[in-house]
Design a protein around this motif. Structure first.
Motif, PDB file in Angstrom:
ATOM      1  N   LEU A  21       1.000  -1.321  -0.091  1.00  8.92           N
ATOM      2  CA  LEU A  21       0.083  -0.149  -0.132  1.00  8.92           C
ATOM      3  C   LEU A  21       0.777   1.308  -0.051  1.00  8.92           C
ATOM      4  CD1 LEU A  21      -2.722   1.359   0.314  1.00  8.92           C
ATOM      5  CD2 LEU A  21      -2.275   1.563   2.840  1.00  8.92           C
ATOM      6  N   LEU A  22       1.790   1.304   0.931  1.00 10.67           N
ATOM      7  CA  LEU A  22       2.553   2.484   1.015  1.00 10.67           C
ATOM      8  C   LEU A  22       3.453   2.771  -0.266  1.00 10.67           C
ATOM      9  CD1 LEU A  22       3.942   2.036   4.880  1.00 10.67           C
ATOM     10  CD2 LEU A  22       2.021   3.780   3.896  1.00 10.67           C
ATOM     11  N   ARG A  23       3.984   1.577  -0.857  1.00  3.36           N
ATOM     12  CA  ARG A  23       4.754   1.799  -2.163  1.00  3.36           C
ATOM     13  C   ARG A  23       3.808   2.217  -3.153  1.00  3.36           C
ATOM     14  NH1 ARG A  23       7.469  -3.736  -3.651  1.00  3.36           N
ATOM     15  NH2 ARG A  23       8.030  -2.419  -5.482  1.00  3.36           N
ATOM     16  N   ASN A  24       2.689   1.754  -3.297  1.00  3.05           N
ATOM     17  CA  ASN A  24       1.837   2.154  -4.246  1.00  3.05           C
ATOM     18  C   ASN A  24       1.499   3.614  -4.100  1.00  3.05           C
ATOM     19  OD1 ASN A  24       0.081   2.097  -6.502  1.00  3.05           O
ATOM     20  ND2 ASN A  24      -1.664   1.058  -5.235  1.00  3.05           N
ATOM     21  N   LEU A  25       1.408   4.018  -2.838  1.00  2.00           N
ATOM     22  CA  LEU A  25       0.784   5.665  -2.614  1.00  2.00           C
ATOM     23  C   LEU A  25       2.119   6.530  -2.955  1.00  2.00           C
ATOM     24  CD1 LEU A  25      -0.808   5.477   0.839  1.00  2.00           C
ATOM     25  CD2 LEU A  25      -1.879   6.143  -1.476  1.00  2.00           C
ATOM     26  N   VAL A  26       3.502   6.059  -2.832  1.00  2.00           N
ATOM     27  CA  VAL A  26       4.564   6.773  -3.005  1.00  2.00           C
ATOM     28  C   VAL A  26       4.925   6.939  -4.500  1.00  2.00           C
ATOM     29  CG1 VAL A  26       6.987   6.988  -2.488  1.00  2.00           C
ATOM     30  CG2 VAL A  26       5.532   6.424  -0.752  1.00  2.00           C
ATOM     31  N   THR A  27       4.489   5.771  -5.203  1.00  2.00           N
ATOM     32  CA  THR A  27       4.885   5.787  -6.842  1.00  2.00           C
ATOM     33  C   THR A  27       3.667   6.730  -7.205  1.00  2.00           C
ATOM     34  OG1 THR A  27       5.502   3.203  -6.610  1.00  2.00           O
ATOM     35  CG2 THR A  27       4.608   4.410  -8.708  1.00  2.00           C
ATOM     36  N   ALA A  67      16.011   2.990  -4.319  1.00  2.00           N
ATOM     37  CA  ALA A  67      14.611   3.530  -4.760  1.00  2.00           C
ATOM     38  C   ALA A  67      13.883   2.691  -5.905  1.00  2.00           C
ATOM     39  CB  ALA A  67      14.970   5.019  -5.454  1.00  2.00           C
ATOM     40  N   THR A  68      14.675   2.037  -6.281  1.00  2.00           N
ATOM     41  CA  THR A  68      14.243   1.114  -7.532  1.00  2.00           C
ATOM     42  C   THR A  68      13.409  -0.139  -6.575  1.00  2.00           C
ATOM     43  OG1 THR A  68      15.975   1.044  -8.937  1.00  2.00           O
ATOM     44  CG2 THR A  68      14.532  -0.738  -9.330  1.00  2.00           C
ATOM     45  N   SER A  69      13.778  -0.498  -5.223  1.00  2.00           N
ATOM     46  CA  SER A  69      13.010  -1.461  -4.674  1.00  2.00           C
ATOM     47  C   SER A  69      11.830  -0.759  -3.927  1.00  2.00           C
ATOM     48  CB  SER A  69      14.089  -1.842  -3.640  1.00  2.00           C
ATOM     49  OG  SER A  69      14.431  -1.054  -2.499  1.00  2.00           O
ATOM     50  N   ILE A  70      11.641   0.476  -3.980  1.00  2.00           N
ATOM     51  CA  ILE A  70      10.489   1.142  -3.433  1.00  2.00           C
ATOM     52  C   ILE A  70       9.494   1.438  -4.248  1.00  2.00           C
ATOM     53  CG2 ILE A  70       9.800   3.183  -2.212  1.00  2.00           C
ATOM     54  CD1 ILE A  70      12.311   3.481  -0.801  1.00  2.00           C
ATOM     55  N   LEU A  71       9.896   1.902  -5.477  1.00  2.00           N
ATOM     56  CA  LEU A  71       8.826   2.289  -6.331  1.00  2.00           C
ATOM     57  C   LEU A  71       8.392   1.034  -7.293  1.00  2.00           C
ATOM     58  CD1 LEU A  71      10.676   5.363  -8.007  1.00  2.00           C
ATOM     59  CD2 LEU A  71       8.644   5.504  -6.276  1.00  2.00           C
ATOM     60  N   TYR A  72       7.117   1.229  -7.622  1.00  2.00           N
ATOM     61  CA  TYR A  72       6.561   0.236  -8.646  1.00  2.00           C
ATOM     62  C   TYR A  72       6.927   0.871 -10.109  1.00  2.00           C
ATOM     63  CZ  TYR A  72       3.819  -2.377  -5.223  1.00  2.00           C
ATOM     64  OH  TYR A  72       3.628  -3.356  -4.231  1.00  2.00           O
TER      65      TYR A  72
END
Length: 197
Positions: A21-27, A67-72
């Motif tokens: 959820l958090l990764r999706n929100l940040v993306t 950063a690559t591991s955080i963003l979709y």
């Protein structure tokens, strides 16, 4: 022991669901620069977004991997993160995001709602609201109050070409506001004329 200190909001989800959820929100935040969600989700996503901008400011191979591991879909968003956003916040020591409380999104549950946005960007809400307040004060021929002046200094502190962009926004909002003020004044004068008759 009951009632201990919690280091983060669990958001009624297990660990994998919460991280997704958090990764999706940040993306979405990197893509659109402003998102509307519930207040607890916005506050937790704000923490991750601040870390992401800090990684972008470091601009080395390790930070790119993190950063690559955080963003979709990092291939779509890494150029923006390490390009435009990194340059925008290069001189800013922190506070890259802002959470603004709003009216509840749903009329049924009345849950706390908020807007999470990047500061000093094209969708900066405080910048637009401060420009509207200054335009309104100028249209009414009065001095801006201390809060408006404080907000003005805050939104211009780290923004490139801030004065020019702010004056342009005040001028655009002033044209819209003056049209509304003229309509209101015309209707009030029409009502006053009817009362006299």
């Amino acid at each position: 022991m009951a009632g201990g200190l919690v280091k983060y909001r669990h958001l009624s989800r297990d660990s994998a669901h919460r991280q997704a959820l958090l990764r999706n929100l940040v993306t979405s935040l990197v893509k659109h620069e402003s998102i509307h969600t519930t207040w607890p989700k916005a506050k937790e996503a704000q923490r991750l977004a601040e870390k992401l901008i800090t990684l972008a400011k470091r601009n080395n191979e390790t930070s790119r991997r993190k950063a690559t591991s955080i963003l979709y879909t990092p291939h779509d968003h890494l150029p923006k993160l390490f390009g435009e956003l990194r340059k925008r916040y290069q001189e800013r020591p922190g506070g890259y995001t802002r959470v603004l409380r709003t009216e509840p999104k749903s009329t049924y549950d009345q849950g706390a709602s908020a807007i999470l946005e990047f500061v000093d960007g094209p969708k900066d809400m405080r910048f637009a609201m401060t420009a509207a307040a200054v335009a309104r004060d100028r249209a009414l021929g009065r001095q801006s109050n201390s809060l408006t002046l404080k907000n003005r200094s805050k939104v211009l502190r780290y923004r490139d070409n801030g004065e020019k962009a702010f004056d342009e926004m005040v001028r655009r909002v002033g044209k819209l506001d003056l049209a509304g003020v003229k309509k209101v004044n015309a209707s009030k004068s029409g009502e006053a004329a009817e009362k006299e008759n």
